[in-house]
Structure formats: C-alpha cells, structure tokens
Design an enzyme around this catalytic site. Structure first.
Site, PDB file in Angstrom:
ATOM      1  N   GLU A  39       0.868  -1.173   0.000  1.00 45.67           N
ATOM      2  CA  GLU A  39       0.000   0.000   0.000  1.00 45.67           C
ATOM      3  C   GLU A  39       0.910   1.231   0.000  1.00 45.67           C
ATOM      4  O   GLU A  39       1.815   1.332   0.839  1.00 45.67           O
ATOM      5  CB  GLU A  39      -0.876  -0.002   1.258  1.00 45.67           C
ATOM      6  CG  GLU A  39      -1.843   1.152   1.259  1.00 45.67           C
ATOM      7  CD  GLU A  39      -2.763   1.208   2.472  1.00 45.67           C
ATOM      8  OE1 GLU A  39      -2.763   0.269   3.285  1.00 45.67           O
ATOM      9  OE2 GLU A  39      -3.477   2.221   2.587  1.00 45.67           O
ATOM     10  N   ARG A 289       5.734 -13.098   9.064  1.00 44.07           N
ATOM     11  CA  ARG A 289       6.375 -11.831   8.751  1.00 44.07           C
ATOM     12  C   ARG A 289       7.725 -11.751   9.458  1.00 44.07           C
ATOM     13  O   ARG A 289       7.979 -12.446  10.419  1.00 44.07           O
ATOM     14  CB  ARG A 289       5.488 -10.633   9.068  1.00 44.07           C
ATOM     15  CG  ARG A 289       4.999 -10.514  10.464  1.00 44.07           C
ATOM     16  CD  ARG A 289       3.928  -9.425  10.610  1.00 44.07           C
ATOM     17  NE  ARG A 289       4.406  -8.094  10.319  1.00 44.07           N
ATOM     18  CZ  ARG A 289       3.791  -7.264   9.469  1.00 44.07           C
ATOM     19  NH1 ARG A 289       2.707  -7.631   8.848  1.00 44.07           N
ATOM     20  NH2 ARG A 289       4.257  -6.061   9.273  1.00 44.07           N
ATOM     21  N   LYS A 299       4.776   0.427   9.337  1.00 46.90           N
ATOM     22  CA  LYS A 299       4.790   1.744   8.704  1.00 46.90           C
ATOM     23  C   LYS A 299       4.250   2.811   9.640  1.00 46.90           C
ATOM     24  O   LYS A 299       4.753   3.924   9.670  1.00 46.90           O
ATOM     25  CB  LYS A 299       3.983   1.700   7.405  1.00 46.90           C
ATOM     26  CG  LYS A 299       4.809   1.196   6.244  1.00 46.90           C
ATOM     27  CD  LYS A 299       4.042   1.279   4.945  1.00 46.90           C
ATOM     28  CE  LYS A 299       3.290  -0.006   4.710  1.00 46.90           C
ATOM     29  NZ  LYS A 299       2.632  -0.077   3.419  1.00 46.90           N
TER      30      LYS A 299
END
Ligand code: ATP
Ligand code: MG
Length: 592
Positions: A39, A289, A299
């Site tokens: 994104e 992850r 982020k």
C-alpha cells in the site's frame, strides 16, 4: 481438495512445495504468477524486502511473472511520493516487474461491477447501521452476532441505494455495502463484512471520481484474479481473512455461471468468461512476517519516527527502511542474502539484527576497497624525517584481491594517527603506540615515540617520533618484529571529512513490547548518532561519488552519504558497520 500445505518436508519451503504440487496437477497450466502488493502509504522496510525476495524470487525460479501492484484503495493515507519510493526500492533490491506495474485503483470500475453483481445475486446489501451498531451486532469470539434490520432489503432497493452511495448522495458513514454471509460464523471475519464504504476524499490517482472505496478483503482477491495471479502470498495476520478471500472469488465464479444475472451487461459476462484469472483462480497462502531485534517494522511506527523528528527522514541511516539501509551503505546483495538465509516459514519469529550485519560484512569484505582514514586525529611529528622528503606508497586496494589494483598514498614528516591508538601508560595487551615503543605505520615505516606533548589541561596534543629509514614499505630487513600496526594519514595531504557513526536506534531488543504505560518512543536511544567533524582521510577519497562503499582499515565499513556528500567539496561518510562480527558469537552461544 485442500489448498493448504501439508507439513513441510525438508528442502524446499512450503510455498515452493505448493507451487510444485500445482505445477504437477496442471492447475494453472505451467503458469506461476505472483505479485508484491504494497500500500503506498509509507516507505518500504526490511520486512517488505522479505516479501519482495519471496514473490519476485519464486517467479524468477519458475520462469513465471511477478507484478508490482500498488494497493491504493485507501485514499486518505496514500501518496505518489510513496509510489515513487516503492518503485525505486524494489528496483534497487534488484527486481524487475517489467511492464507489470498496476494500481488497484485501475480496477475501481471492475470492483464496482462485481459489487452490483453480488447485489443482484442477493449476496450483498446496503446497511444503514452506524459503525458502533455494526460492531455491537457483530458479536464476539464467544457469542454469535445478530442480523442487521437492513439485511433483507430487496435487490432493487439495494441497487438503488448502492448507486446513490456511488453518486455522492450520502455523507461519509451513512451506510456501507456488506456481504451477506453468516452473522453466526465462528470466524468473525465472515459476519457480513463490509465491502464498500463512503469516503468523500481526494484520491492521488482517481481524484474525485469516486466517493466510495472498496475494502481490502474485497479488492485484494479481485485484483489478484484480475491480474491472473496464481499464488497470492501474504503474511500470517491474514490467515483469518482467507475464507473471505475464497468467498468473494467463489461467489463471483458462481455468478458467472448464471447468465440471467448479466441481462443488462452481457459484455461484462463475456469479459469475465474470457479472463484466465477467473477460469483458474488464485489462492492465498500465508507466511511468517519478518521481525528483527532492536527495531520496529510497521509503517505506522516508522511514520511516527519521521513526523515527530526522532530521525532525519525515511532514509535516515538508522531507519530499518530500504532507503535507510541504502543510505547507510548496505548493498542489495547483502539484503537478498539475508532474506534467503532467514527462509520462509509458517511460524512467527524474531531474527537477530546481527545476522543482517553479518551478511553485509561478508559481502563488503570481498568487495569493498580499503583506505586509510583517521576518525579522531592525533598529530605525530617524525623528527628525523627530512623536511623535503615526500614518500609515496603504493598500496593494494584489497589485501586478498589483486585485481582491484592499487592507489598511491603520500607520506610526510607530519602525520595523523587515531587518538585511540596511543596510550601514555599502555596496559599489557595494548600493542599500539606508547612512549618508547616501536610500531609499524601501515605500508610505510617503523616509528618509535620519543616525546609526548600536552596542553595546559594535561591533554595529549602531539607526539614526537623517530623513524627507521631501513624499514621502508613497513617491514624490516633485519627481521625485527613489531606488534602494532597503525593506520595514518599525511598531515599535508589529508582531506577533512565528516563521519557519522550510528548506534542502535532503540535501547532494547524489542521496542514493540513497551510496558508500564510506555511506548516504543520511550526506548529511543538518545546517543544513536555521533557526528565526527574533524576526521582526516587519504586524498584518494576526495572524488568518490555518493553511495560508494569502502573500508577504513580497523574502523569499519563506510559509505559516502547519498544526500550530503559532494565529491571534491564536502566529504561525508556514514559508518555502515564496524568490523566486529557479533553473529559468530551468537551462533556459538546458540550451539551451547
Ligand atoms: P506495515 O505493517 O508495516 O504497515 P503492511 O503489511 O501494512 O506493513 P503493505 O504495504 O500492506 O504493508 O505490505 C506489502 C506486502 O509486504 C504485504 O504482502 C505484506 O504482507 C508484506 N509485508 C509487510 N511487512 C512485512 C514483514 N515484516 N515481513 C514480511 N512481509 C511483510
Ligand atoms: Mg497493509
């Protein structure tokens, strides 16, 4: 047939095993098609590198394709600055999407058409409950939810309301489009999830064309199918969303079978039928992850560090962002090597940051040319060196790789050594310079300290030495040995430089696990940046281009700064890493 992996066998990771299986079954013919779908709401970090290496790596290994998809379905937080940085970082890591860069926002009309189809199928409805009410009606993990009073609206009413949503007739939050699945599902994700919400916001690409935006779970799987993706690889937190991924695609496939649903839009049906991505639809697989010690990889947190000024920007060399690592002097090779070593697994774990440094040192040890530089200079006058003499020593750029060649290093009567390399009262194990001791100046001469000069505070400001002209080149013909070898620069020829030393950005291994009312911000290391402004380096470095890696012997790997270094004018170096490798030590401890 289940699409999820059996217990992974030794050798290939579970993703590659699934691909092997699908190829064997001919599920997608011989196609392997992945995507990396960030994104554009921030810069990429080292966790993304793992996903990039996996998605692009798998595609390359199987002769397949990997798309770069900018997943821009949330207009509020996204920006073209982020799009540009993502493109740059993926390329820098060494991967190429060729002509396959896509934006989820390119599919807005397609998403919208699918939503109307779902309404016509009776599988989606417009709900006027407030956000709070929707939450309340959803139930909990232990108790089922209950149906919204708007759940049984007619197809006609839903179509009209949904079109009014699209046409901007309602304000934000008035209503949402929801999937009609099962309010009693044990998986909360399936309790009539929202598919569309109203958001009167300017989108960085579609401008004000749309005021309704699709939700991630609706848009993502449709984008995958639209792009003919075969294996949709994401991180574990999406495991619970997988049934919804499947529901959306299966519902669409079911709809395609019923021509009567497309009476008003036969071209849409024809398009869907001709599309390979719907004939053999993608499946989602989740991997763990990457977490890494000593930093944060989210982020949201990285944005906070930037916005609150704890770092100088996204590319601050202390940041775990790809551009931060690049500016620090990390090489793409070292990051790819790291991603390969950590592998792909189904269980979350935290990797030691020392492993990443280890990969860096392995790479730079082989490739980085060696130079002489002094971080904290201490002047040394060689008293018996003739005033008008000026030796020039030819030194190898790499001790083990002759092919890298040599450079010329001028010598003189006055030189500088590292302040830490002198001790007036040296302890036993200190082999460098001390009063009366003979040491080697790297590739130059043996020198012996004869005098120590101090200022009024007792601080050593200068040393006096004598040199032995018979030791030219840094070795003695009579076989006399010295224990210490020092690096140096000639006072007359040295060039001033600024050198930035970095320490860990956080004082703890896991700043994410902040306790006692603290947040990760409270664990920021106040001494993580140390700027040395009086460094002196050998003249060969004067014209280095920004972003050049090299080693200063004994003090570490360095890199000319990408922003502030100007060749021939202002030299600014970042220390990428010290020479000490703590990974070997960690491994030894683990074996014990
Ligand atoms: P963040 O939590 O940092 O905001 P994100 O998952 O929201 O990250 P996206 O831009 O949605 O960021 O991520 C793009 C891709 O990168 C996704 O497929 C995501 O699963 C993957 N990814 C993100 N963070 C990591 C990580 N730490 N390790 C591995 N893959 C990651
Ligand atoms: Mg995300």
């Amino acid at each position: 047939m289940s699409n999820q992996p059996e217990a992974p066998a030794k050798g290939k990771d579970f993703i590659r095993q699934i691909i092997d299986r699908d190829l064997e079954d001919g599920k997608y013919g011989n196609r392997v098609h992945t995507r990396f779908p960030p994104e554009p709401n921030g810069y990429l970090h080292i966790g993304h590198a793992k996903s990039i290496c996996l998605n692009f790596g798998v595609a390359a290994e199987y002769g397949g394709k990997c798309n770069l998809r900018l997943d821009d379905t949330n207009p509020v937080k996204e920006d073209t600055e982020y799009v540009d940085s993502i493109r740059e970082d993926v390329r820098w890591l060494g991967f190429d999407w060729e002509d396959r860069q896509f934006f989820a926002s390119d599919y807005y009309q397609f998403f919208y058409d699918v939503a109307e189809l779902f309404i016509r199928m009776g599988r989606a409805y417009v709900d006027n409950l407030s956000a709070d009410e929707i939450r309340e009606y959803r139930g909990t993990l232990k108790s089922p939810g209950k149906n919204s009073p708007y759940r049984d609206r007619s197809v006609e009413e839903n179509l009209e309301l949904f079109r009014s949503m699209r046409d901007g007739k309602f304000e934000d939050g008035t209503c949402v489009l929801r999937a009609k699945i099962d309010m009693a599902s044990p998986n909360v994700v399936l309790r009539d999830p929202a598919l569309y919400r109203i958001k009167h916001a300017h989108h960085h690409r579609t401008g004000d064309t749309w005021c309704i935006y699709p939700m991630y779970d609706f848009a993502h799987c449709l984008s995958d199918a639209f792009e003919n993706v075969t294996h949709s690889i994401c991180t574990l937190e999406f495991e619970n969303n997988r049934p919804l991924y499947d529901w959306v695609l299966d519902t669409l496939l079911e709809g395609i079978k019923d021509e009567t649903l497309f009476a008003d839009c036969p071209e849409f049906l024809a398009e869907l039928k001709a599309h390979p991505g719907f004939a053999a639809r993608p499946y989602q697989y989740e991997f763990a992850r990457l977490n890494i010690t000593g930093t944060v990889l989210s982020k949201r947190k990285l944005i906070q560090l930037v916005q609150e000024g704890h770092v100088s920007g996204w590319d601050d060399p202390r940041m775990p962002t790809i551009c931060g690592f690049r500016r620090r002097g990390y090489t793409p090779e070292s990051i790819r090597d790291f991603c390969e070593r950590i592998g792909v697994a189904k269980a979350d774990s935290t990797v030691e940051s020392a492993l990443l440094e280890h990969c860096l040192r392995q790479d730079l040890n082989e490739r980085a040319p060696r130079y002489l530089g002094v971080l904290n200079p201490l002047k040394v006058v060689i008293e018996n060196y003739p005033e008008d003499q000026e030796d020039v020593f030819e030194m190898p750029l790499h001790p083990e790789d002759e092919s890298m060649g040599t450079r010329k290093v001028p010598f003189g009567k006055e030189i500088y050594i590292e302040r830490d390399d002198f001790m007036e009262d040296p302890p036993k194990k200190f082999f460098r310079m001390g009063p009366g001791r003979e040491v080697r100046l790297r590739f130059a001469y043996y020198v012996t300290c004869t005098d120590v000069i101090k200022d009024e505070n007792g601080e050593v400001v200068e040393l006096r030495c004598t040199y032995d002209p018979e030791t030219k080149g840094g070795w003695s013909k009579d076989g006399r040995k010295v224990k210490g070898t020092m690096h140096w620069v000639s006072a007359k020829h040295a060039i001033p430089a600024e050198i930035r030393l970095f320490d860990k950005l956080f004082t703890v291994d896991n700043p994410n696990a902040a306790k006692d009312g603290k947040t990760f911000i409270d664990y920021i290391n106040p001494d993580s940046l140390n700027v040395l402004t009086h460094c002196l380096v050998e003249p060969a470095l004067a014209e280095m281009q920004p972003g050049t890696n090299f080693q200063f012997e004994r003090t570490g790997y360095f890199c000319t700064d990408l922003r502030d270094h100007t060749p021939g004018e202002k030299l600014v170096f970042n220390r990428t890493a010290t020479l000490r490798d703590s990974w070997a030590k960690i491994q030894k401890q683990m074996k014990k």
